[in-house]
Each structure stands twice: as structure tokens, then as C-alpha cells.
Design a protein around this motif. Structure first.
Motif, mmCIF file in Angstrom:
data_model
loop_
_atom_site.group_PDB
_atom_site.id
_atom_site.type_symbol
_atom_site.label_atom_id
_atom_site.label_comp_id
_atom_site.label_asym_id
_atom_site.label_seq_id
_atom_site.Cartn_x
_atom_site.Cartn_y
_atom_site.Cartn_z
ATOM 1 N N LYS A 175 0.890 -1.241 -0.192
ATOM 2 C CA LYS A 175 -0.022 -0.008 0.251
ATOM 3 C C LYS A 175 0.740 1.150 0.095
ATOM 4 N N ALA A 176 0.291 2.165 -0.779
ATOM 5 C CA ALA A 176 1.016 3.328 -0.813
ATOM 6 C C ALA A 176 0.949 4.490 0.572
ATOM 7 N N ARG A 177 2.088 4.747 1.051
ATOM 8 C CA ARG A 177 2.106 5.603 2.338
ATOM 9 C C ARG A 177 1.652 7.075 1.840
ATOM 10 N N THR A 178 0.754 7.421 2.681
ATOM 11 C CA THR A 178 0.454 8.891 2.317
ATOM 12 C C THR A 178 1.127 9.612 3.447
ATOM 13 N N GLU A 179 1.645 10.741 3.068
ATOM 14 C CA GLU A 179 2.429 11.546 3.825
ATOM 15 C C GLU A 179 1.505 12.575 4.548
ATOM 16 N N PRO A 180 1.515 12.937 5.708
ATOM 17 C CA PRO A 180 0.676 13.854 6.287
ATOM 18 C C PRO A 180 0.888 15.192 5.788
ATOM 19 N N TYR A 181 0.100 15.931 5.878
ATOM 20 C CA TYR A 181 0.105 17.458 5.346
ATOM 21 C C TYR A 181 0.990 18.112 6.067
ATOM 22 N N LYS A 182 2.012 19.089 5.445
ATOM 23 C CA LYS A 182 3.055 19.590 6.311
ATOM 24 C C LYS A 182 2.653 21.153 5.903
ATOM 25 N N SER A 183 3.005 22.069 6.869
ATOM 26 C CA SER A 183 2.814 23.437 6.627
ATOM 27 C C SER A 183 4.087 24.033 6.066
ATOM 28 N N HIS A 184 4.009 25.337 5.484
ATOM 29 C CA HIS A 184 5.297 25.590 5.288
ATOM 30 C C HIS A 184 6.246 25.826 6.508
ATOM 31 N N LEU A 185 5.601 26.435 7.610
ATOM 32 C CA LEU A 185 6.531 26.379 8.666
ATOM 33 C C LEU A 185 7.238 25.082 9.081
ATOM 34 N N ALA A 186 6.795 24.091 8.704
ATOM 35 C CA ALA A 186 7.217 22.690 9.055
ATOM 36 C C ALA A 186 8.370 22.264 8.240
ATOM 37 N N TYR A 187 8.147 22.712 6.958
ATOM 38 C CA TYR A 187 9.215 22.634 5.755
ATOM 39 C C TYR A 187 10.559 23.626 6.142
ATOM 40 N N VAL A 188 10.151 24.820 6.956
ATOM 41 C CA VAL A 188 11.414 25.762 7.206
ATOM 42 C C VAL A 188 12.008 25.243 8.373
ATOM 43 N N LYS A 189 11.518 24.728 9.243
ATOM 44 C CA LYS A 189 12.062 24.204 10.464
ATOM 45 C C LYS A 189 12.897 22.744 10.174
ATOM 46 N N GLU A 190 12.596 22.170 9.176
ATOM 47 C CA GLU A 190 13.670 20.978 8.678
ATOM 48 C C GLU A 190 14.626 21.662 8.262
ATOM 49 N N ARG A 191 14.565 22.722 7.660
ATOM 50 C CA ARG A 191 15.782 23.374 6.822
ATOM 51 C C ARG A 191 16.802 24.101 7.837
ATOM 52 N N ARG A 192 15.998 24.761 8.768
ATOM 53 C CA ARG A 192 16.904 25.681 9.736
ATOM 54 C C ARG A 192 16.633 25.193 11.215
ATOM 55 N N SER A 193 17.786 25.391 11.942
ATOM 56 C CA SER A 193 17.997 25.117 13.415
ATOM 57 C C SER A 193 17.343 26.453 14.032
#
Length: 113
Positions: free
Chosen positions: A74-92
Motif C-alpha cells: 500500500k502507498a504511504r500517504t504523507e501527512p500534510y506539512k505546513s510551510h513552517l514545518a518545511y522551514v523548521k526542517e531546513r533551519r535550526s
């Protein structure tokens, strides 16, 4: 007064009543795909076209493969991530504090504070 419709009695997307005698359909072949839910999907491809390894099952939407014994999982569906979540992945947190301090200093200089 006529209605002005030259194609009365037909609908958009309809096909001719009988195949044209001067043409013949392109050669095709059928490929069967199997999904983990047990659905078999028969998909028609042009004879010279390469068939993909996976195909989305038209019944359940899960990926289907060519091997009946080992269908893809079965395909795994990724949960919705906000813009802030993506920014937090890139920045400490330290990077965020430095960028905020720089932006505040720029605003204070512009205001003359």
C-alpha cells in the motif's frame, strides 16, 4: 425555420455508429496489473509501447504491479506539512534566531531607532 444544428441526434464525445471501412484500429495488447487488495486491472497499451512496472488500481487507487504473487504494498500517504514545518526542517533554532535578529535590526535602522 431550421434549428441550425448540423449534428442533431448526437452528443459530444460520441463515436460513429459503425467503424469506417477505410481504417483499422492500431494494434494493441492487454496487460494485467494486480494490487494488494486482490483487484485485477486489465489495461490496454499500444503494441509498440512499453508498459510501466506499476499502475494505479482503478478500483482502490493503490499501486498495482505485474506479478500476481507479489503485488506492491500500500502507498504511504504523507501527512500534510505546513510551510513552517518545511522551514523548521531546513533551519535550526539558532539559525532562526540569527535571521530574526538581522531582520529586526534592518527594520529598526529603517525607522531610525
Amino acid at each position: 425555420m431550421s434549428s441550425g444544428s448540423a449534428i442533431r441526434g448526437s452528443r459530444v464525445g460520441s463515436s460513429p455508429m459503425r467503424p469506417d471501412e477505410r481504417t483499422e484500429p492500431a494494434p494493441r495488447r492487454q496487460v494485467t496489473y494486480y494490487c494488494a487488495a486482490g483487484h485485477d486491472s486489465i489495461i490496454w497499451f499500444a503494441a509498440e509501447a512499453a508498459n510501466p512496472d506499476t499502475w494505479d488500481c482503478p478500483r482502490c487507487g493503490q499501486p498495482a504491479g505485474l506479478d500476481r504473487a507479489n503485488p506492491p504494498g500500500k502507498a504511504r500517504t504523507e501527512p500534510y506539512k505546513s510551510h513552517l514545518a518545511y522551514v523548521k526542517e531546513r533551519r535550526s533554532d539558532e539559525d532562526a534566531a540569527a535571521i530574526l535578529a538581522e531582520a529586526l535590526a534592518k527594520v529598526r535602522r529603517r525607522r531610525g531607532e
